[in-house]
Design an enzyme around this catalytic site. Structure first.
Site, PDB file in Angstrom:
ATOM      1  N   LYS A   1       1.043  -0.969  -0.473  1.00  0.00           N
ATOM      2  CA  LYS A   1       0.081   0.010  -0.250  1.00  0.00           C
ATOM      3  C   LYS A   1       0.740   1.151   0.191  1.00  0.00           C
ATOM      4  CE  LYS A   1      -4.660  -0.016   0.655  1.00  0.00           C
ATOM      5  NZ  LYS A   1      -5.821  -0.217   0.529  1.00  0.00           N
TER       6      LYS A   1
HETATM    7  N1  GLU Z   1      -7.452  -0.585  -2.641  1.00  0.00           N
HETATM    8  C1  GLU Z   1      -8.101  -1.184  -2.968  1.00  0.00           C
HETATM    9  C2  GLU Z   1      -8.089  -2.279  -2.063  1.00  0.00           C
HETATM   10  O1  GLU Z   1      -8.311  -1.704  -0.235  1.00  0.00           O
HETATM   11  C3  GLU Z   1      -7.964  -2.696  -4.462  1.00  0.00           C
HETATM   12  C4  GLU Z   1      -6.346  -2.644  -4.053  1.00  0.00           C
HETATM   13  C5  GLU Z   1      -6.238  -3.431  -6.004  1.00  0.00           C
HETATM   14  O2  GLU Z   1      -7.316  -3.793  -6.147  1.00  0.00           O
HETATM   15  O3  GLU Z   1      -4.997  -3.631  -5.821  1.00  0.00           O
HETATM   16  O4  GLU Z   1      -7.871  -3.647  -1.705  1.00  0.00           O
END
Ligand code: GLU
Length: 432
Positions: A123
């Site tokens: 992240k």
């Molecule tokens: N930000 C989204 C999550 O927290 C999607 C992450 C992604 O698709 O890689 O799951």
């Protein structure tokens, strides 16, 4: 650290001044230790999983529209890649911290493993309020951030996606900046792009769709009828609005929805298709409403199902005792603190965890990545059918652990994820 706020700007409920709100990293580490206790896995593997593989911190200089310069801080926390490339979103939010990125990156590792996707977890984000940027500034910031991260990302290395404060347009700029430097179009470097540049149909709706699917299964599991249930949904963005609309279509009564300014409550049910989502028109939930209740009150309504789908840390030890819903389904990442989880468990309120419920987003991201690599687009019907099938498989795997071990849904989801991850670590071994 600052209290975790989000897209919609909702803040954590009042706390004592000297009491720090629980960080995503603290929650994630506590959840890991608790779940590991249910499994016979090498303690060294668990120790290793408490630490991110790497955290990249970059300065992101931005020339403002008036010619002045601001330098923002950006992060990419890469947690674990034993099962495949790092995967996870990028946030643009003033509350982004290094620890938050690490904690949220850990959740991505578990989320991908629960869904049995060949990805690890990451992240990242930039510490910035996207509302303070013009469209041009947002584009320049995104392109420069992509450039600063270029050495650590890539379609086989680490694949970012949208998260709070970022969207399909942001991903499109990000992909373009990366591609321009590489000298070829590389759509697989990020997911969540618009379909015209290699995005997948159904990606935007996917996290909300998975929340709705899992809610429908949980309603059935607890012997309720979807036509009879009342649902309160906090947040009307891509997760909350899509979950609310699908559940509404399937017969549930959505009695409360909210945005940053407050919540609307109508015991007779709200026509969710009539209210614009956050993406369609920000803060539209409260704009046209006459009577509002505070967001905190929405969490304590006497409904069958509560779906916190706005921000993290909204169900805390301060209000967990007042939650009256019979079932909580986590649409946001980390809406329930570790302490609140125990209170809900003691009170017998099941909580279907984020790493299962909102995993439709990363699942369709995986479909998007496959489409990009194969240069072949899937129809919306195919995406939704495959998503439904992946969600039902993951639901069945987690349900089996709930029944076999008599544990909470969160522990069961961790057990599924952790066994897959630990087995891969044990088989691959530690090098050198
Ligand atoms: N930000 C989204 C999550 O927290 C999607 C992450 C992604 O698709 O890689 O799951």
């Amino acid at each position: 650290m600052s209290s975790e706020t989000a897209e919609t700007g909702t803040t954590t409920p009042e706390r004592d001044e000297d009491e720090e709100p629980e960080s995503a990293l603290q929650t994630a580490r506590r959840q890991l230790s608790r779940a590991a206790a249910h499994l016979d896995i090498d303690s060294n593997v668990v120790e290793r999983l408490k630490h991110p593989a790497g955290v990249h911190r970059v300065a992101v200089p931005l020339e403002r529209d008036d010619g002045s310069l601001d330098v923002f801080t950006g992060y990419r926390a890469q947690h674990d890649s034993v099962r495949g490339p790092f995967k996870g979103g990028l946030r643009f939010h003033p509350g982004v911290t290094e620890d938050e990125c690490i904690g949220l990156g850990m959740w991505m590792t578990w989320k991908c493993a629960v869904m049995d996707l060949p990805f690890g977890g990451a992240k990242g984000g930039v510490v910035v309020d996207p509302k303070s940027l013009s469209e041009g500034e947002k584009e320049r910031l995104t392109r420069r951030f992509a450039q600063e991260l270029r050495d650590v990302i890539g379609p086989k290395r680490d694949i970012p996606a949208p998260d709070m404060g970022t969207d399909a347009q942001t991903m499109s700029w990000f992909m373009d900046a990366y591609s321009m430097q590489e000298g070829e179009t590389i759509p697989g470097v990020v997911t969540g792009k618009p379909p015209v540049v290699g995005g997948s149909y159904g990606r935007e709706e996917a996290p909300g769709r998975s929340v709705a699917i899992v809610t429908r299964e949980a309603i059935d599991y607890y012997d309720m009828e979807i036509d009879d249930v009342t649902v309160a949904v906090q947040g009307f963005g891509s997760v909350g609005a899509n979950a609310a609309r699908l559940l509404d279509d399937w017969g549930a009564d959505i009695v409360a929805i909210s945005d940053v300014n407050g919540a609307v409550y109508d015991p007779d049910g709200i026509d969710t298709r009539d209210v614009p989502t956050h993406e369609e028109e920000p803060e539209a939930v409260t704009k046209y409403a006459d009577d509002l209740i505070p967001n905190e009150e929405l969490l304590e309504l006497d409904v069958d199902v509560l779906i916190p789908a706005a921000v993290g840390n909204v169900i805390t030890e301060d209000n967990a005792g007042d939650v009256q819903a019979d079932l909580v389904v986590e649409g946001a990442n980390g809406p329930t603190t570790f302490a609140a989880d125990s209170i809900l468990e003691e009170r017998g309120v099941p909580v279907i965890p984020d790493i299962l419920a909102n995993a439709g987003g990363v699942t369709v991201s995986y479909f998007e990545w496959l489409q990009d690599i194969n240069r072949r687009s899937w129809s919306l019907e195919r995406v939704n059918e495959e998503l439904e099938s992946e969600m039902l498989d993951a639901w069945a795997a987690v349900r089996a652990e709930v029944e076999e071990r008599d544990v909470t849904w969160r522990d069961a989801a961790y057990v599924v994820a952790l066994s897959r991850i630990a087995e891969s670590h044990e088989k691959r071994g530690l090098w050198p």
